[in-house]
Scaffold this active site. Structure first.
Site, PDB file in Angstrom:
ATOM      1  CD  GLU A  67      18.571 -32.202 -11.588  1.00 23.34           C
ATOM      2  OE1 GLU A  67      19.612 -31.539 -11.571  1.00 23.34           O
ATOM      3  OE2 GLU A  67      17.609 -31.902 -11.241  1.00 23.34           O
ATOM      4  CE  LYS A  81      18.900 -31.941  -7.885  1.00 26.89           C
ATOM      5  NZ  LYS A  81      19.482 -30.763  -7.286  1.00 26.89           N
TER       6      LYS A  81
HETATM    7  P1  13P Z   1      13.959 -28.549  -7.299  1.00 20.76           P
HETATM    8  O1  13P Z   1      13.963 -29.652  -6.077  1.00 20.76           O
HETATM    9  O2  13P Z   1      13.109 -27.479  -6.908  1.00 20.76           O
HETATM   10  O3  13P Z   1      13.270 -29.626  -8.275  1.00 20.76           O
HETATM   11  O4  13P Z   1      15.228 -28.468  -7.954  1.00 20.76           O
HETATM   12  C1  13P Z   1      16.419 -29.165  -7.895  1.00 20.76           C
HETATM   13  C2  13P Z   1      17.297 -29.035  -9.007  1.00 20.76           C
HETATM   14  O5  13P Z   1      18.433 -28.745  -8.442  1.00 20.76           O
HETATM   15  C3  13P Z   1      16.840 -28.831 -10.325  1.00 20.76           C
HETATM   16  O6  13P Z   1      17.970 -28.944 -11.108  1.00 20.76           O
END
Ligand code: 13P
Length: 328
Positions: free
Chosen positions: A178, A220
């Site tokens: 991510e 992600k």
């Molecule tokens: P949000 O969808 O609130 O951005 O969170 C996603 C997430 O897991 C951030 O690490």
């Protein structure tokens, strides 16, 4: 005996089941306390557990979800009726995920932040696996400003994410990588495209050097939007979809198993509409879905407000949000 690769393949098959997504319910203690304070609640272990039980034990979530990402605290907790949360999820056929980074700290001599946790990761992964976790998440954060993100941070973060992914795959845990680009700022959507391209190119270069099997890895990312304080905000879903796919088709290898977007502070409706616009494009080489936290949880948490008599109503809202993200 199943090898780590076999185990990851079973997990990835489940996590890529069509027209379902992943719920991120893995807020750190600090973030969770902040969210609970926003609805007027003092946060302690019991409040956090009760709220997470509302999510995890919600009837029928498995119709819209393939997995849930948990915080370490939740992984070891049980429901009011003393059933382990992990057992509840397994009984529903949901994959158990775990946030494994240990948050942000200052990158010395800069305004930027790096993500901590790699040094203790190997032994923690083994424990999480024993508890039932089969996928993991590691989040890096980038802020777009005049001089950021720096090449230095992009390089460091890419190496860390790829290293983390390697350690996960070696232990039979599917990694979610991510690299979040924050939507705060007044930058244009064009600037976000340039920054996203640089970050994702560097990340996938690092994955090649660590020999990561991308067919067992989930990306992600943030959707490509302008900054929230830009005059372009809110961008129409057609612009978000066009910008996102333009860059992703250039730099995200086709064999990445799945792209599960984060919501990043977009409103729940915006995040769903933008996701739908992206998913609706023809001939996408990857599975495309969501891994939202706020865009799914916010309305439901507000309705609950810490009161057990509102649990049913809050769960209905949770299902509404999930349905809206499974429109295809
Ligand atoms: P949000 O969808 O609130 O951005 O969170 C996603 C997430 O897991 C951030 O690490």
């Amino acid at each position: 005996m199943n090898t780590p690769k076999d185990i990851c393949q079973q997990t990835i098959n489940k996590l890529c089941a069509k027209n379902k997504g992943i719920l991120a319910a893995d807020e750190s203690l600090t973030t969770m306390n902040k969210r609970l304070a926003e609805i007027g609640l003092n946060s302690d272990e019991t409040t956090r557990r009760q709220y997470r039980e509302l999510l995890i034990d919600c009837p029928n979530i498995e119709q819209y979800l393939n997995g849930i990402i948990l915080h370490e605290e939740t992984l070891y907790q049980s429901s009011d009726s003393e059933k382990r949360f992990c057992d509840i999820l397994t009984d529903k056929g949901l994959c158990i995920g775990i946030k494994v980074d240990q948050g942000l700290s200052d990158l010395p001599h800069s305004s930027e932040k790096i993500t901590r946790g790699l040094d203790s990761l190997e032994s923690r992964l083994a424990d999480y696996f024993k508890q039932g976790a089969r996928f993991a998440k590691w989040r890096n954060v980038y802020k777009i400003d005049k001089n950021t993100p720096s090449h230095h941070l992009i390089g460091l973060n890419s190496q860390t994410l790829a290293h983390y992914a390697k350690m996960c795959l070696n232990q039979g845990i599917v990694p979610i990588i991510e690299p979040e680009i924050l939507i705060d700022g007044d930058h244009s959507i064009e600037r976000t495209k340039v920054v996203t391209k640089a970050i994702l190119s560097s990340l996938f270069d690092a994955c090649v050097s660590f020999n990561i099997d991308l067919s067992q890895t989930i990306l992600k990312p943030s959707m490509i939007t302008s900054g929230k304080q830009s005059s372009e905000w809110p961008n129409p879903p057609s612009d978000v979809s066009a910008a996102t796919l333009d860059i992703f088709k250039q730099v995200v290898p086709n064999h990445v198993a799945s792209i599960n977007f984060l919501s990043g502070g977009q409103s729940p409706q915006q995040a769903s509409d933008n996701l739908f616009a992206i998913q609706s494009q023809a001939d996408l080489p990857w599975n495309v879905s969501f891994s939202f936290a706020r865009a799914i949880q916010q309305p439901c948490m507000k309705l609950w407000a810490g009161e057990s008599q509102y649990v049913d109503e809050a769960r209905q809202e949770l299902i509404n949000r999930l349905k809206d993200n499974c429109r295809l």
